[in-house]
Design a protein around this motif. Structure first.
Motif, mmCIF file in Angstrom:
data_model
loop_
_atom_site.group_PDB
_atom_site.id
_atom_site.type_symbol
_atom_site.label_atom_id
_atom_site.label_comp_id
_atom_site.label_asym_id
_atom_site.label_seq_id
_atom_site.Cartn_x
_atom_site.Cartn_y
_atom_site.Cartn_z
ATOM 1 N N ALA A 72 -3.172 3.530 -7.108
ATOM 2 C CA ALA A 72 -1.987 3.435 -6.244
ATOM 3 C C ALA A 72 -1.368 4.809 -6.008
ATOM 4 O O ALA A 72 -0.921 5.116 -4.889
ATOM 5 C CB ALA A 72 -0.959 2.489 -6.867
ATOM 6 N N ALA A 73 -1.344 5.656 -7.041
ATOM 7 C CA ALA A 73 -0.768 6.996 -6.901
ATOM 8 C C ALA A 73 -1.557 7.832 -5.904
ATOM 9 O O ALA A 73 -0.982 8.555 -5.078
ATOM 10 C CB ALA A 73 -0.730 7.688 -8.263
ATOM 11 N N GLN A 75 -3.457 6.606 -3.451
ATOM 12 C CA GLN A 75 -3.238 6.008 -2.139
ATOM 13 C C GLN A 75 -1.926 6.480 -1.528
ATOM 14 O O GLN A 75 -1.862 6.808 -0.340
ATOM 15 C CB GLN A 75 -3.237 4.485 -2.248
ATOM 16 C CG GLN A 75 -4.617 3.871 -2.423
ATOM 17 C CD GLN A 75 -4.576 2.365 -2.441
ATOM 18 O OE1 GLN A 75 -4.007 1.752 -3.335
ATOM 19 N NE2 GLN A 75 -5.167 1.751 -1.432
ATOM 20 N N GLN A 76 -0.873 6.524 -2.328
ATOM 21 C CA GLN A 76 0.421 6.990 -1.845
ATOM 22 C C GLN A 76 0.344 8.431 -1.371
ATOM 23 O O GLN A 76 0.883 8.795 -0.321
ATOM 24 C CB GLN A 76 1.471 6.857 -2.939
ATOM 25 C CG GLN A 76 1.896 5.426 -3.222
ATOM 26 C CD GLN A 76 2.880 5.337 -4.369
ATOM 27 O OE1 GLN A 76 3.184 6.326 -5.035
ATOM 28 N NE2 GLN A 76 3.372 4.142 -4.635
ATOM 29 N N ARG A 77 -0.359 9.267 -2.148
ATOM 30 C CA ARG A 77 -0.482 10.673 -1.773
ATOM 31 C C ARG A 77 -1.239 10.822 -0.463
ATOM 32 O O ARG A 77 -0.850 11.611 0.413
ATOM 33 C CB ARG A 77 -1.183 11.446 -2.895
ATOM 34 C CG ARG A 77 -1.212 12.947 -2.644
ATOM 35 C CD ARG A 77 -1.660 13.710 -3.868
ATOM 36 N NE ARG A 77 -3.088 13.565 -4.116
ATOM 37 C CZ ARG A 77 -3.605 12.945 -5.152
ATOM 38 N NH1 ARG A 77 -2.833 12.366 -6.035
ATOM 39 N NH2 ARG A 77 -4.917 12.886 -5.318
ATOM 40 N N GLN A 79 -1.541 8.569 1.951
ATOM 41 C CA GLN A 79 -0.731 8.036 3.029
ATOM 42 C C GLN A 79 0.331 9.034 3.470
ATOM 43 O O GLN A 79 0.623 9.181 4.658
ATOM 44 C CB GLN A 79 -0.088 6.720 2.596
ATOM 45 C CG GLN A 79 -1.087 5.565 2.487
ATOM 46 C CD GLN A 79 -0.511 4.338 1.808
ATOM 47 O OE1 GLN A 79 0.662 4.305 1.441
ATOM 48 N NE2 GLN A 79 -1.345 3.331 1.599
ATOM 49 N N MET A 80 0.910 9.749 2.498
ATOM 50 C CA MET A 80 1.906 10.767 2.831
ATOM 51 C C MET A 80 1.287 11.923 3.607
ATOM 52 O O MET A 80 1.959 12.603 4.376
ATOM 53 C CB MET A 80 2.568 11.286 1.558
ATOM 54 C CG MET A 80 3.447 10.257 0.851
ATOM 55 S SD MET A 80 4.175 10.891 -0.667
ATOM 56 C CE MET A 80 5.267 12.155 -0.006
ATOM 57 N N SER A 85 -6.583 5.231 3.297
ATOM 58 C CA SER A 85 -6.818 4.937 1.879
ATOM 59 C C SER A 85 -7.291 3.497 1.679
ATOM 60 O O SER A 85 -7.155 2.937 0.599
ATOM 61 C CB SER A 85 -5.546 5.174 1.061
ATOM 62 O OG SER A 85 -4.505 4.309 1.493
ATOM 63 N N MET A 146 8.199 4.959 -8.166
ATOM 64 C CA MET A 146 7.145 4.908 -7.155
ATOM 65 C C MET A 146 5.768 4.877 -7.802
ATOM 66 O O MET A 146 4.862 4.159 -7.357
ATOM 67 C CB MET A 146 7.254 6.124 -6.226
ATOM 68 C CG MET A 146 6.303 6.086 -5.056
ATOM 69 S SD MET A 146 6.574 7.467 -3.921
ATOM 70 C CE MET A 146 8.238 7.093 -3.345
ATOM 71 N N SER A 200 0.755 13.938 -8.824
ATOM 72 C CA SER A 200 1.680 13.107 -8.050
ATOM 73 C C SER A 200 3.023 13.788 -7.886
ATOM 74 O O SER A 200 3.675 13.675 -6.853
ATOM 75 C CB SER A 200 1.856 11.749 -8.742
ATOM 76 O OG SER A 200 0.651 11.040 -8.744
ATOM 77 N N HIS A 204 5.582 14.888 -4.048
ATOM 78 C CA HIS A 204 6.873 14.335 -3.650
ATOM 79 C C HIS A 204 7.861 15.464 -3.424
ATOM 80 O O HIS A 204 8.040 16.319 -4.213
ATOM 81 C CB HIS A 204 7.395 13.384 -4.726
ATOM 82 C CG HIS A 204 6.517 12.179 -4.876
ATOM 83 N ND1 HIS A 204 6.495 11.149 -3.966
ATOM 84 C CD2 HIS A 204 5.590 11.839 -5.813
ATOM 85 C CE1 HIS A 204 5.609 10.235 -4.347
ATOM 86 N NE2 HIS A 204 5.062 10.635 -5.468
#
Length: 204
Positions: A72-73, A75-77, A79-80, A85, A146, A200, A204
């Protein structure tokens, strides 16, 4: 391993194949980390439940929860960064994360066999230094939520990373490697040197 075609064959004759080989080359949706609890041949159905472990390394289980959090971490990166992903990309992410977790556990176990010990105060110092990367407590807590990760899990990752670094220093400190060779190896194996939490936090 499972021997389906010919149960009389020795397990030593079996060829190990990763799950993605069955998916990509044979169109078989092979699921890992799942326990089949009942099979109905007539209805061609299987009752299943997920196991808590995604892999076992020398008897030590790697939890599915940690695996899911690291996937998930990433994928979030992505997507940002505006990158995909899902689909095949997700399969690659999952494979890379699983390989990373297994390699990390192997190195951690090796560090313990070699007597590498990490003091609590060293973990606390590195945790405090990592936390200072955030502008304030609010941003720090937002990132923790998050990532769905606890303070103890962060400290465990730090302890393992410090121990692994100590193992590498102990085993290779007397080996002379040029700066060019070091950079080439780093460029070819970037994921090996990443700490999931630190990576991660930089996103951010």
């Amino acid at each position: 391993p499972y021997n389906i075609a010919n149960p009389d064959r020795s397990i030593d004759d079996l060829v190990v194949r990763r799950a993605e080989v069955f998916r990509d080359k044979q169109g078989i949706d092979l699921q890992t980390g799942i326990e089949a609890t009942a099979i109905d041949p007539a209805e061609k159905t299987v009752q299943e439940k997920q196991t808590d472990s995604i892999a076992t390394v020398n008897g030590k289980s790697i939890s599915r929860d940690i695996f899911n959090k690291e996937v998930a971490a990433i994928q979030q990166r992505l997507q940002m960064q505006g990158k995909n992903s899902g689909g095949q990309d997700l399969s690659k992410i999952q494979k890379d994360v699983l390989d990373s977790l297994i390699n990390r556990e192997l190195l951690w176990q090796d560090s313990q066999k070699n007597g590498i010990r990490v003091e609590d105060k060293d973990v606390e110092e590195k945790y405090a230094a990592w936390k200072k990367q955030f502008p304030d407590e609010k941003r720090f807590q937002e990132m923790m939520r998050m990532m769905n990760i606890s303070e103890d899990e962060v400290k465990t990752q730090i302890r393992q990373r410090v121990a692994i670094d100590g193992l590498i220093d102990k085993k290779f400190s007397n080996i002379s490697v040029s700066e060019e060779e070091t950079k080439a190896y780093y460029d070819e194996h970037p994921d090996f040197f990443k700490c999931p939490v630190e990576e991660s936090s930089r996103s951010h």
